[in-house]
Each structure stands twice: as C-alpha cells, then as structure tokens.
Design a protein around this motif. Structure first.
Motif, short mmCIF file in Angstrom:
data_model
loop_
_atom_site.label_atom_id
_atom_site.label_comp_id
_atom_site.label_asym_id
_atom_site.label_seq_id
_atom_site.Cartn_x
_atom_site.Cartn_y
_atom_site.Cartn_z
N LEU A 13 3.64 -6.78 9.17
CA LEU A 13 3.23 -5.52 8.59
C LEU A 13 4.43 -4.58 8.71
CD1 LEU A 13 1.03 -3.68 7.42
CD2 LEU A 13 0.41 -3.09 9.76
N GLN B 11 -5.05 3.54 11.87
CA GLN B 11 -4.92 3.51 10.42
C GLN B 11 -4.95 2.10 9.88
OE1 GLN B 11 -1.37 5.88 9.97
NE2 GLN B 11 -0.13 4.03 9.78
N TRP B 12 -5.35 2.04 8.61
CA TRP B 12 -5.40 0.77 7.89
C TRP B 12 -4.80 1.02 6.53
CZ3 TRP B 12 -8.61 -1.06 3.67
CH2 TRP B 12 -8.50 -2.44 3.45
N ARG C 50 -2.61 -1.08 21.14
CA ARG C 50 -1.84 -1.54 19.98
C ARG C 50 -2.16 -2.99 19.66
NH1 ARG C 50 4.35 0.19 19.59
NH2 ARG C 50 4.28 -1.84 18.61
N GLY D 181 -2.20 2.40 6.04
CA GLY D 181 -1.63 3.74 6.08
C GLY D 181 -2.65 4.86 5.99
N GLY E 160 4.79 6.56 4.66
CA GLY E 160 3.38 6.29 4.36
C GLY E 160 3.13 4.90 3.80
N ALA E 161 4.10 4.37 3.07
CA ALA E 161 3.88 3.08 2.43
C ALA E 161 3.98 1.95 3.44
CB ALA E 161 4.91 2.87 1.33
N SER E 162 3.25 0.86 3.17
CA SER E 162 3.36 -0.30 4.05
C SER E 162 3.27 -1.57 3.23
CB SER E 162 2.25 -0.26 5.11
OG SER E 162 0.99 -0.25 4.50
N GLU F 110 -3.84 -0.48 12.62
CA GLU F 110 -2.66 -0.09 13.39
C GLU F 110 -3.04 1.03 14.33
OE1 GLU F 110 1.55 0.17 11.59
OE2 GLU F 110 0.11 0.44 9.97
N SER G 203 -4.30 -4.44 16.45
CA SER G 203 -3.62 -5.33 15.50
C SER G 203 -4.36 -6.66 15.36
CB SER G 203 -2.18 -5.57 15.94
OG SER G 203 -2.13 -6.55 16.94
N ARG H 64 6.97 -1.17 7.47
CA ARG H 64 7.14 0.14 6.85
C ARG H 64 8.62 0.39 6.71
NH1 ARG H 64 2.69 2.66 7.17
NH2 ARG H 64 1.14 1.72 8.53
N GLU I 90 3.57 -4.65 14.59
CA GLU I 90 3.74 -5.39 15.82
C GLU I 90 5.09 -6.09 15.73
OE1 GLU I 90 1.66 -6.12 18.85
OE2 GLU I 90 1.41 -4.09 18.09
N PRO J 6 -4.18 -5.96 9.30
CA PRO J 6 -4.49 -5.42 10.63
C PRO J 6 -4.69 -3.90 10.64
CG PRO J 6 -2.17 -5.90 10.46
CD PRO J 6 -2.79 -6.41 9.19
N PHE K 222 2.34 -5.67 3.61
CA PHE K 222 1.75 -6.71 4.45
C PHE K 222 2.09 -8.06 3.85
CE2 PHE K 222 -1.89 -9.52 5.46
CZ PHE K 222 -1.71 -9.55 6.84
N SER L 211 0.87 -1.18 0.00
CA SER L 211 0.00 0.00 0.00
C SER L 211 0.90 1.22 0.00
CB SER L 211 -0.88 0.03 1.25
OG SER L 211 -1.60 -1.17 1.37
N GLY M 198 0.02 4.26 0.84
CA GLY M 198 -0.31 5.23 1.88
C GLY M 198 -1.04 6.44 1.34
#
Ligand SMILES: [Zn+2]
Lengths: 388, 487
Positions: free
Chosen positions: A70, B185-186, B99, B188, A78-80, B113, B103, A72, A60, B111, A82, A19, A21
């Motif tokens: 997950l 957020q999901w 948190r 981002g 902003g990007a992530s 965040e 999650s 970054r 986490e 998840p 998964f 993603s 973001g």
C-alpha cells in the motif's frame, strides 16, 4: 515522464488499484517499476502518473513475505496505490530500500536506543556517584511536613496500642533524650514516644521522631543498651532515612506503574520490598556511624549498642521470641552484622558514665505502668517504615 | 453509481496476468495471488472479482488477514524498549500494535491504515497526567499530611475522586474512540466521531449514579422511618434490581456513539432498542447472582471456621497465608465463572449492536458466539497468567544462575548492588513477557471480532467523499490513564 525508455526499468506491468483520496472509490490501474519511479496508468479515465521512488511512503514496511503493498507519494497528497501480490512488493524492495522493514525498524529504533542508552548511563552515573534523588528531595522537605508525615506514620503503625506516660518514666526518658540530642550537635530536638507493645523494636519516623516499644525496654539489660539503640535511631533521623525511604518507595511505585503502562498494581510491591531491603542496609551503616559519634559526644559507652544486638540474636536462636512476633522483630528488619560489632570494637576507648542512674533506669523500665489511648487515627494504607 | 467498466484490452492485463513489452507472460509463480485471483480468469470473472471480492465495488467484504504474523516479535521488542526507556515507550508500543492490527483488517482486500503516532498519545498522556493525576495525587497527599489521622477526611476525598473519575470515564471512552476513528483510514478516507464527549460522559455517569443515589436515599429514608433492617433490605434488593438498567444503558450509549460515527462524509446509524437484549440478560443476571451469593456464603463460612477474624480483632495479626489463598481461590473462581456466564450475554450484545448498525444501504452482522467468546476471554487470561509465571520463573532462574542473592557478611555496597540486580532480573522478564502476552491477546481478540463481522447490503463506495472536519490533534490521554482504551 510520459513513457519509460525501453529496457530501462522492470517492464512487467502489475495490476493495482488507485484511490485519489477524495472519494472512497478505487480505479483499476497498472503499475510498472520505471527507472526513477513508479509509472502508474489508470484505466478509466486514462491518466498517467509517475511517483519517484524517493518520495514513496508505504503503509506497512515491505517484507520478503509481504503479500501486497500500500503506497503513497508525497507528490500526490491523499492518493494511495494498492498493489496485490507478492512479486511487486519484492521487486519494489530493491528499488525503494527505504521502504523495507529493516530500514523502517532502524529508523524507528534509533532515537529509542539513544534514549535507552542515556537512561541506563545516567542511572549508572547516579549509582556510581552515590547521589540519591530521594535523599535530595527529603532534604528539601519543610520541617512542618516532616513532622506531619511522621505523625501519620506513628498513628498508622501504633494503632490499637497504648502510649506509655508514667511521669517518672517520662522524666527519665527526657533526661536520656536531652543527653543524646545535645550530643548530636545538630541542634534539632528529638521526640521519643514509648508504646505498650510487646514486640521488641524501635523505629525512626520522619520529623526527628522515634517510636520505642515496651518490649524493647523489657529486653534491655541496661540504660546503656537503650541509649545505644536510641542513638542509632537518632542516626537514622539525622541522615533523614525515614523521609528518604518514603520518598523512594513512592518514586519506585510510580516508576513501576509507568513501566507497566499503569496497570501493575501488585507488582510494584515486589520492587518495593527488594529495594527497601537493599537500601536499609547502607542506611544501617550510616546510622551506626552517627550513633557512635553521638555516644562518644554524650560520653556513654558504645558497648551497649553492640551487646544488645548480640544478645537478641542468641535469644532468638534459643527460640524465646513467639513465632507471630518474629516477622516484626528488630532482627528481621535488621540482621546483626559482624560489621557493627567490628565497628564498636574498633572504637578508641573514652571516659564514659552510665546513661542513666539506677533509679532513673528503673523508672524508665516502668514507664508503661501508666498508659493512655493514643490519638485515634487509623489509616488504611500501610506506611513504609524505616525500621531500626 | 457504478464503477466505470474496463475496456477489454485493459482487462487482459488485470489480475493474475502481467505483460512484458514483447508480449503477455504470467508473472513468476505466486501461489497466493493464484489462490485469491484464480489461475485463469475469464474477462467476465475478472470484471467482478479481485482478491476473491466483489470487484464491482458495491459491497464491502470484511476480512482479517494477518499472514503469519502473531505480534509475538513486536510484543517482545515493545516490552524490551519499555523497560529500557522506563515506560516512556509504551505510547509508541501501543501505536505499533495498532498499526499492525489495522493493516490486518481488510475491506475488499485493501487494508485499513492507522495513522496515529506515539508522540500524539504521549503528549495526550502528559497533559492528563499534569491536569488530572498530579492534582489528584497532590490533593490526597496534602490531606493526609495536613489532617493527620483524619480518616473521615481521607474517605471523603477518596469518594470525591472516585465520583470524579466515574464522571470522566465515559468522557475518556468517547475521546479515545474519536481519536482512533480520526486516525483510521481506508483508501485515504478518514473515519470521525462527531458529537460531544461531555454529553456521552454525563449519560455514562448518571445512568449509574442516578439509580445509586435514588436507592441509597430510599434505603436511608426507610431505615430512618421504619427501621434499619428494612433499609438494609431495600439497599441490597435495590442494587441487585438496579443491575437491570445495564442493557438499556449499554444500548443507549451505543446509540450515542454509533450515531455520531462517520466514515468520510457518510453517517453510520443505529436503530437498536434494548428490548431484545433482556431475554439473555435474565440468564446472565440470575446466574451471576447465584454464583456471587454462593461465594459470599462460602467465604463467611470459611472465615468463621478459621477464626481469623477474631484473631485479627484482638491481636491485629493477619491470617495465615493459606487461609488467604483459599479465599482468593474462591473469588477467583467467581470471577472466572461470572465471565463465562455473562459471555453469552456479551456475545448477544455484540450481535445486537452489529445488527442494528447501518452504513448507507448496508447493515453489519456479527456471528460472535457465547462459548467461543468465553473461551477467548478465559484463554487470554490464562495466557497473561502463564506469561507472568514464566517470567517469574525465568527471573528466579537468572538470579540463581548469576548468584545475585544478597549474602550476609558482604559489604553494604555489594548488597545494594545485588538487591538492585534482583529487582531488575525479576522485573525485566515480567514487563517483557506481559508485553508479549498483551500483544498476542489483542491479536486474538481482534481476529475473532473482525473475522466474525460482515457488512450485508449494497454500498455506493464511489459516492463516499472525504470528511472535511478537522481531526483532533492529540492522543486519547484520559483513556490511557484509566487503562480503558483497549487496544
Ligand atoms: Zn537501624
């Protein structure tokens, strides 16, 4: 890095969702564990990116049993990314150890352990040095505040009881008060009031004020005994015990509230009772030492102080005190200790005269033949009190 | 807009498969992935599902996936650090729990965040402490010291403070929700709550204070013009009748909050009216009224029978402990019974709120049920009570084992030492055990609510863009102070 050298990293490609973001959409991608970072290939549009391991952050922390990751990167705000499935998370743990639960836990806990150690150490230091913060605050209170605080305690304590104001009794009380107060050497005047209250007790309250009960006068065998008790109460006053007790109670309640996250309520009281139990005992010794000094200065025999408590104890054993009154009785708040007895007996003898003339003593005993209603002022909150 | 389709080649190394440079192999056995993704997968199937979820990304599936974690260990660590840091840690403890819970909550397998920090919560708390709590406390202290014995002044002050707090409670709710959404957020994309906390707080306030003032005024007028009996009756009947405002009020407040909620740049909307809530409210209202009236009758009977009131009037002696315990037992059962009776209403309210909350083309749906909700509430209470009882038992055992009971005849210093030790030995287990129970109870509530929530309908997820509004800088202070922030 456009492509990873063959055999350098983990050549397995894992399925991932990327993603950016900017929108909530996610794109299918593959990710490989390269030599120095994650190699991410988005399917459509075809975009390659490398996220260095050191710059990775994880939602986490990674665990052995983690079922996904997950991620970054500080390189691409902003990007992530998964990545479902346990194998990738497990493989990443060895390459980015700073993302593991253990590392995270330690990083998180370190400042708190430091703070906890500091708090425990300073608590121990305060305890060892004998310095009392509550006492320090009590010393700083203006006299007018202490007076008003004392008034507040008296009105709430004596609610429903009458004040004893027989003129001849008051005269006797005043002369005893003057003789003792002069001997304190503090130059502070004390206020002593007697209430027509059957229980046997005397209290020091803030602002150099003392409340004595008719029950105590009735139980006392001589003016010397009353003088001993009053000197002891003045000792509490000189040492600012009533003020300190109230401040400590408030502070402790606040601390417990804080510790429980502001939702303890009744729990605070358990702490209060136990803490007061502990601190009054040290206070008793200080009050006794002051009392003996005052009595010596006033040339009144110290025997009265010891005898009174000894007699009260033997009476209680015979069961003279009515059951309901026992819990407010002088002995319940103030167990007679061998220490006090020993202290009195260790006193070097000095010349003494009776605390009051027989006539004045008789007048003092009759102080409650005339009574008036005390100022009406019920306060719903029970005030912490410094018992004898 | 639909997500661009994958090419055939890319699909081949999508879920459940992995590719070595030298060819295709399956990754090492991964039962979970297999369960979620299926052991073998046709390209068509892979196209549509990932983690058992619609992959075309036009619907949102809500799940709660905690693995084996029940927050017990976290609760324990939190409690311990709270004790050792004299409570300062509680803001961080709260953050750690959130948190985790966030999650566990997943949309289409990915998840949520929580990005808030303990520091933000702590600073928020400090500000409210300095601006609201300290002045309130100082004002109370000043009145009782400067006007000793003026009970009327103290009462007036308390009334003013409660009114102020009631005014602030709604405000606090709103601010807490704004903070939490901005830190959620999901993929981002942030949530947000626009609108005014003041307006919400005012509505929260007048919908309670308005009827109260009106009824009191009417009762006073009646008492003055007709007689005190009529006034008293108007007061009692009026307040019981005024409870009928509650569903309307809850619906109104929910509308204010929901309509101001954003996910990214998209609005959440609310279309509910309070009408459908009233059918179930009738049962909750009537049932609670019967229970409370019965309890009042029983209490009056008990007090009259024991003669404790006369004793207190004459001698100021408190009634014996067992009488107090009996009375407490009656009212504790009232509390439990009312919670059970109102649970079915509360569940229907949750379903009503969900049903009328819409996001893009989809609507929420909750399958929360009355009996299950009642059991959840009751068992969470029992959990907390059990935890504290266990802690007290453990503390007493510790005191017994260490022999830390102040003994007569020992020196004063030793006595203070043992008394301090007693306090610690009881308090520490209580704080730790309540932290464990609280974390577990929050886990259970969240699990129940989230796993019974779904979003029905089509959502164009790709079109949701990041929300550009600035997020609040600090934590939810007020709500923490009032202990109403829930999580
Ligand atoms: Zn004493």
């Amino acid at each position: 890095m456009a492509s990873s050298p063959a055999g350098s990293g983990d050549p397995i490609e894992y399925y991932a969702r990327f993603s950016d973001g900017k929108s909530a959409g996610a794109r299918d991608a593959t990710v490989m564990l390269g030599l120095s970072g994650l190699e991410i290939v988005q399917a459509s549009p075809h975009i390659r990116a490398v996220w260095a391991y050191a710059n990775l952050r994880s939602g986490e922390p990674l665990r052995e049993r983690a079922v996904d990751a997950l991620l970054r990167s500080t390189e691409q705000a902003g990007a992530s990314l998964f990545v479902p499935g346990q194998p990738f998370a497990a493989a990443l743990m060895t390459r980015a150890p700073h993302l593991t639960a253990r590392a995270e836990r330690w990083r998180h806990a370190r400042p708190w352990i430091g703070l906890a150690v500091a708090i425990v150490a300073s608590g121990a230091a305060i305890y060892a040095s004998g310095w009392s913060p509550a006492r320090a605050i009590a010393t700083g209170l203006p006299d007018s505040w202490r007076q008003r605080l004392g008034q507040q305690v008296i009105t709430s304590m004596t609610e429903g009881y009458k004040k004893c104001v027989d003129p001849r009794g008051l005269d006797a009380l005043r002369s005893l008060n003057d003789r003792l107060a002069d001997a304190t050497g503090t130059g502070r005047p004390f206020t002593i009031v007697v209430y027509d209250w059957p229980l046997t007790n005397a209290f020091a309250v803030p602002g150099d004020q003392i409340v004595m009960t008719q029950g105590l006068l009735a139980k006392a065998d001589s003016a010397d005994e009353v003088a001993g008790v009053l000197a002891h109460e003045m000792g509490h006053g000189i040492e600012l015990h009533p003020e300190t007790g109230i401040i400590r109670a408030v502070g402790l309640a606040a601390a417990v509230e804080l510790m429980m996250g502001g939702s303890s309520g009744g729990l605070a009281n358990i702490g209060l009772v136990l803490a007061q139990l502990g601190s009054t005992r040290a206070a008793e010794r200080e009050a006794d030492l002051q009392a003996l000094r005052v009595l010596r200065q006033a040339q009144i025999s110290p025997a009265g102080l010891g005898n009174f408590f000894k007699r009260m104890l033997s009476q209680e054993k015979k069961g003279d005190t009515p059951g309901q009154l026992k819990q407010f009785d002088i002995l319940s708040t103030h167990p007679p200790t061998e220490e006090r007895q020993a202290l009195v007996e260790r006193q070097e003898p000095y010349a003494s005269t009776a605390a009051l003339s027989p006539a004045a003593w008789k007048a003092l005993k009759g102080i409650c033949t005339t009574t008036v209603d005390a100022a009406p002022a019920p306060s719903p909150a029970e005030q912490p009190r410094q018992a004898l | 807009m639909l997500r661009p389709c994958l090419t055939r080649a890319q699909n081949a190394n999508a879920p459940g498969t992995a590719r070595r440079t030298s060819g295709y192999v399956r990754p090492k056995h991964d039962e979970r992935a297999e369960r979620l993704l299926g052991p073998t997968m046709s390209i068509d199937h892979a196209e549509r599902t990932i983690s058992g979820i619609e992959r075309s990304d036009s619907t949102i599936k809500i799940t709660f996936d905690p693995g084996t974690d029940r927050l017990i260990g976290l609760g324990f660590t939190n409690g311990l650090l709270q004790v050792l840091t004299l409570g300062i840690y509680s803001a961080w403890a709260k953050t750690e729990v959130r948190r985790k819970l966030w999650s566990f909550t997943r949309l289409n397998g990915e998840p949520l965040e929580y990005t808030g920090t303990g520091r933000e919560l702590f600073i928020g708390f400090l500000i409210v402490f300095a601006l609201v709590l300290m002045p309130t406390f100082a004002g109370g202290a000043a009145i009782s010291i400067l006007l000793p014995g003026r009970a009327d002044a103290v009462t007036a002050y308390q009334f003013a403070v409660y009114t102020l707090f009631l005014f602030l409670v709604g405000n606090a709710f709103y601010r807490a929700q704004r903070y939490r959404l901005s830190r959620t957020q999901w993929r981002g994309i942030r949530g947000a709550l626009v609108g005014s906390a003041g307006q919400y707080g005012w509505t929260y306030f007048w919908t309670l204070a308005g009827p109260a003032i009106f009824i009191t005024a009417a009762a006073l007028l009646a008492a003055w013009s007709i007689g005190p009996d009529v006034g008293g009756t108007i007061l009692l009947v009026g307040f019981i009748a005024a409870l009928w405002i509650l569903p309307w009020r809850a619906n109104k407040l929910q509308r204010m909050m929901t309509d101001a909620t954003r996910f990214g740049d998209r609005r959440v909307t609310y279309t509910g009216t309070s009408g459908p809530l009233y059918a179930r409210y009738l049962y909750a209202w009537a049932g609670s009224a019967v229970v409370i009236l019965a309890a009042i009758a029983v209490s009056v009977q008990m007090i009259a029978a024991s003669g404790a009131f006369q004793v207190w009037m004459q001698t100021k002696q408190l009634p014996p402990l067992e009488d107090g315990a009996k009375l407490a037992a009656v009212w504790l059962s009232v509390l439990v019974l009312c919670a059970m009776i109102t649970a079915s209403y509360r569940a229907s309210q949750i379903r009503h709120f969900a049903r009328n909350t819409h996001f893009e083309g989809a609507s929420f749906r909750s399958s929360v049920a009355g009996p299950r909700l009642a059991w959840l509430i009751l068992s969470n209470w029992l959990l907390r009570i059990g935890a504290i009882a266990t802690a007290i038992a453990a503390g007493s055992l510790l005191i017994y084992i260490t022999g830390a009971i102040p003994k007569p005849g020992t020196t004063d210093a030793a006595r203070i030492g043992t008394a301090t030790l007693d306090v610690l030995l009881i308090l520490v287990p209580i704080v730790v055990m309540s932290a464990v129970a609280t974390a577990f109870a929050q886990f259970r509530s969240t699990r129940y609510l989230v796993s019974n929530l779904s979003l029905d309908g089509v959502v164009d997820i790709d079109a949701i863009m990041q929300n550009q509004d600035a997020a609040p800088k600090r934590g939810e202070g007020l709500a923490q102070v009032f202990d109403i922030d829930g999580f």
